[in-house]
Design a protein around this motif. Structure first.
Motif, PDB file in Angstrom:
ATOM      1  N   MET A 164       0.833  -1.210   0.000  1.00 25.62           N
ATOM      2  CA  MET A 164       0.000   0.000   0.000  1.00 25.62           C
ATOM      3  C   MET A 164       0.866   1.258   0.000  1.00 25.62           C
ATOM      4  O   MET A 164       0.497   2.286  -0.561  1.00 25.62           O
ATOM      5  CB  MET A 164      -0.932   0.001   1.215  1.00 25.62           C
ATOM      6  N   ALA A 165       2.016   1.171   0.665  1.00 25.35           N
ATOM      7  CA  ALA A 165       2.910   2.329   0.731  1.00 25.35           C
ATOM      8  C   ALA A 165       3.395   2.753  -0.649  1.00 25.35           C
ATOM      9  O   ALA A 165       3.779   3.906  -0.860  1.00 25.35           O
ATOM     10  CB  ALA A 165       4.118   2.012   1.621  1.00 25.35           C
ATOM     11  N   GLY A 166       3.353   1.828  -1.595  1.00 25.88           N
ATOM     12  CA  GLY A 166       3.747   2.157  -2.952  1.00 25.88           C
ATOM     13  C   GLY A 166       2.864   3.217  -3.594  1.00 25.88           C
ATOM     14  O   GLY A 166       3.267   3.882  -4.554  1.00 25.88           O
ATOM     15  N   SER A 175       4.790  -0.252  -5.382  1.00 26.54           N
ATOM     16  CA  SER A 175       5.018   0.877  -6.274  1.00 26.54           C
ATOM     17  C   SER A 175       5.199   0.426  -7.718  1.00 26.54           C
ATOM     18  O   SER A 175       4.654   1.030  -8.650  1.00 26.54           O
ATOM     19  CB  SER A 175       6.256   1.661  -5.823  1.00 26.54           C
ATOM     20  N   LYS A 176       5.949  -0.661  -7.891  1.00 24.90           N
ATOM     21  CA  LYS A 176       6.179  -1.178  -9.239  1.00 24.90           C
ATOM     22  C   LYS A 176       4.868  -1.671  -9.853  1.00 24.90           C
ATOM     23  O   LYS A 176       4.603  -1.462 -11.040  1.00 24.90           O
ATOM     24  CB  LYS A 176       7.192  -2.324  -9.186  1.00 24.90           C
ATOM     25  N   ALA A 177       4.033  -2.312  -9.042  1.00 23.26           N
ATOM     26  CA  ALA A 177       2.755  -2.817  -9.548  1.00 23.26           C
ATOM     27  C   ALA A 177       1.849  -1.663  -9.982  1.00 23.26           C
ATOM     28  O   ALA A 177       1.174  -1.748 -11.019  1.00 23.26           O
ATOM     29  CB  ALA A 177       2.060  -3.648  -8.472  1.00 23.26           C
ATOM     30  N   ILE A 178       1.848  -0.576  -9.205  1.00 26.71           N
ATOM     31  CA  ILE A 178       1.014   0.578  -9.541  1.00 26.71           C
ATOM     32  C   ILE A 178       1.536   1.279 -10.792  1.00 26.71           C
ATOM     33  O   ILE A 178       0.775   1.607 -11.712  1.00 26.71           O
ATOM     34  CB  ILE A 178       0.959   1.562  -8.353  1.00 26.71           C
ATOM     35  N   THR A 179       2.854   1.515 -10.818  1.00 22.69           N
ATOM     36  CA  THR A 179       3.449   2.278 -11.919  1.00 22.69           C
ATOM     37  C   THR A 179       3.424   1.515 -13.243  1.00 22.69           C
ATOM     38  O   THR A 179       3.025   2.066 -14.285  1.00 22.69           O
ATOM     39  CB  THR A 179       4.903   2.658 -11.583  1.00 22.69           C
ATOM     40  N   TYR A 180       3.864   0.262 -13.205  1.00 21.89           N
ATOM     41  CA  TYR A 180       4.009  -0.487 -14.458  1.00 21.89           C
ATOM     42  C   TYR A 180       2.846  -1.430 -14.731  1.00 21.89           C
ATOM     43  O   TYR A 180       2.591  -1.777 -15.893  1.00 21.89           O
ATOM     44  CB  TYR A 180       5.314  -1.285 -14.435  1.00 21.89           C
ATOM     45  N   GLY A 181       2.149  -1.851 -13.690  1.00 18.98           N
ATOM     46  CA  GLY A 181       1.032  -2.766 -13.893  1.00 18.98           C
ATOM     47  C   GLY A 181      -0.289  -2.063 -14.089  1.00 18.98           C
ATOM     48  O   GLY A 181      -0.999  -2.296 -15.073  1.00 18.98           O
ATOM     49  N   TYR A 182      -0.618  -1.144 -13.146  1.00 17.59           N
ATOM     50  CA  TYR A 182      -1.916  -0.472 -13.189  1.00 17.59           C
ATOM     51  C   TYR A 182      -1.927   0.712 -14.152  1.00 17.59           C
ATOM     52  O   TYR A 182      -2.767   0.792 -15.051  1.00 17.59           O
ATOM     53  CB  TYR A 182      -2.290  -0.019 -11.781  1.00 17.59           C
ATOM     54  N   GLN A 183      -0.991   1.645 -13.969  1.00 19.58           N
ATOM     55  CA  GLN A 183      -1.016   2.875 -14.768  1.00 19.58           C
ATOM     56  C   GLN A 183      -0.701   2.618 -16.247  1.00 19.58           C
ATOM     57  O   GLN A 183      -1.162   3.356 -17.116  1.00 19.58           O
ATOM     58  CB  GLN A 183      -0.042   3.894 -14.190  1.00 19.58           C
ATOM     59  N   GLN A 188       0.164  -8.525 -17.286  1.00 15.48           N
ATOM     60  CA  GLN A 188       1.174  -9.558 -17.054  1.00 15.48           C
ATOM     61  C   GLN A 188       2.123  -9.157 -15.935  1.00 15.48           C
ATOM     62  O   GLN A 188       2.424  -9.955 -15.036  1.00 15.48           O
ATOM     63  CB  GLN A 188       1.960  -9.821 -18.336  1.00 15.48           C
ATOM     64  N   PHE A 189       2.585  -7.908 -15.968  1.00 21.10           N
ATOM     65  CA  PHE A 189       3.493  -7.443 -14.920  1.00 21.10           C
ATOM     66  C   PHE A 189       2.795  -7.448 -13.565  1.00 21.10           C
ATOM     67  O   PHE A 189       3.387  -7.803 -12.546  1.00 21.10           O
ATOM     68  CB  PHE A 189       3.995  -6.032 -15.246  1.00 21.10           C
TER      69      PHE A 189
END
Length: 222
Positions: A164-166, A175-183, A188-189
């Motif tokens: 959550m802190a991401g 943070s990586k999931a939000i930046t590269y996965g969600y946004q 796949q990521f």
């Protein structure tokens, strides 16, 4: 995104997550262990019975446990900045992670210490043992398997908190999931990140369970 592109991001995210969680766990144990013991000692019939202290500490712990972590994370931005100099990055996230987990761990410690046979405490008291001696020689050793189990649970909770802190610049796998996965809509990521988090949680649980079994076996043969 290809695997060669994902790998360095996942590796850095994993390192940042473990860094945050391990240091936050260390601070949580330092803060939550004495707090949990204090709740037991100052309770009715405790070695240091003090209703006022017990109620005040209990209220503080309950308030800390009731706050959603994401709200606590944002509310602590000024304090985190004061302590670390910034509210962004894995080091900064250790502050809210620990503050959020200390009340949770304190209650687990309280439950573990209450399970200790009171007869053992009375035996040490009858031999003139002081409160610090009782804590060191009876309460902590007898509650150790349960305390390790509680620590394992806390580490797993902190892994979830770190994800959550991401959302507010905490780095790590979240943070990586939000930046590269969600946004960037990279499903796949996102799935790979979830699998890595599940793997970390599984390893932590296995290590914790093994430690509890070894301590319990040692206690039976002592």
């Amino acid at each position: 995104m290809t695997w060669s592109e994902m790998q360095p991001l996942l590796e850095q995210g994993t390192v940042d997550t473990l860094y945050m969680v391990l240091w936050a766990t260390f601070v949580t144990v330092l803060g939550g262990l004495p707090l949990g013991i204090l709740l037991v000692l100052t309770d009715k019939g405790g070695l240091l019975q003090n209703t006022v202290v017990n109620k005040v500490v209990g209220v503080i712990v309950n308030i800390g446990r009731s706050l959603p972590f994401i709200i606590l994370l944002i509310a602590l931005i000024p304090f985190t900045t004061f302590v670390v100099g910034t509210f962004i990055g894995p080091t900064a996230m250790i502050v809210p992670l620990a503050i959020g987990a200390i009340p949770f761990f304190a209650r687990l410690v309280e439950t573990s210490v209450r399970e200790v046979d009171h007869g053992l405490v009375e035996a040490v008291q009858s031999m003139g043992g002081s409160v610090p001696t009782i804590i060191r020689k009876v309460l902590l050793p007898q509650a150790l398997p349960s305390l390790v189990s509680g620590t394992t649970t806390t580490v797993i909770v902190l892994i979830g908190y770190s994800a959550m802190a991401g959302a507010v610049g905490g780095e790590g796998l979240g943070s990586k999931a939000i930046t590269y996965g969600y946004q960037r809509f990279d499903t796949q990521f996102m799935l790979v990140t979830v699998v890595v988090l599940i793997a970390i949680v599984t390893v932590v649980q296995l290590i914790g369970d093994l430690a509890v079994r070894l301590l319990a076996r040692r206690g039976r043969t002592a």
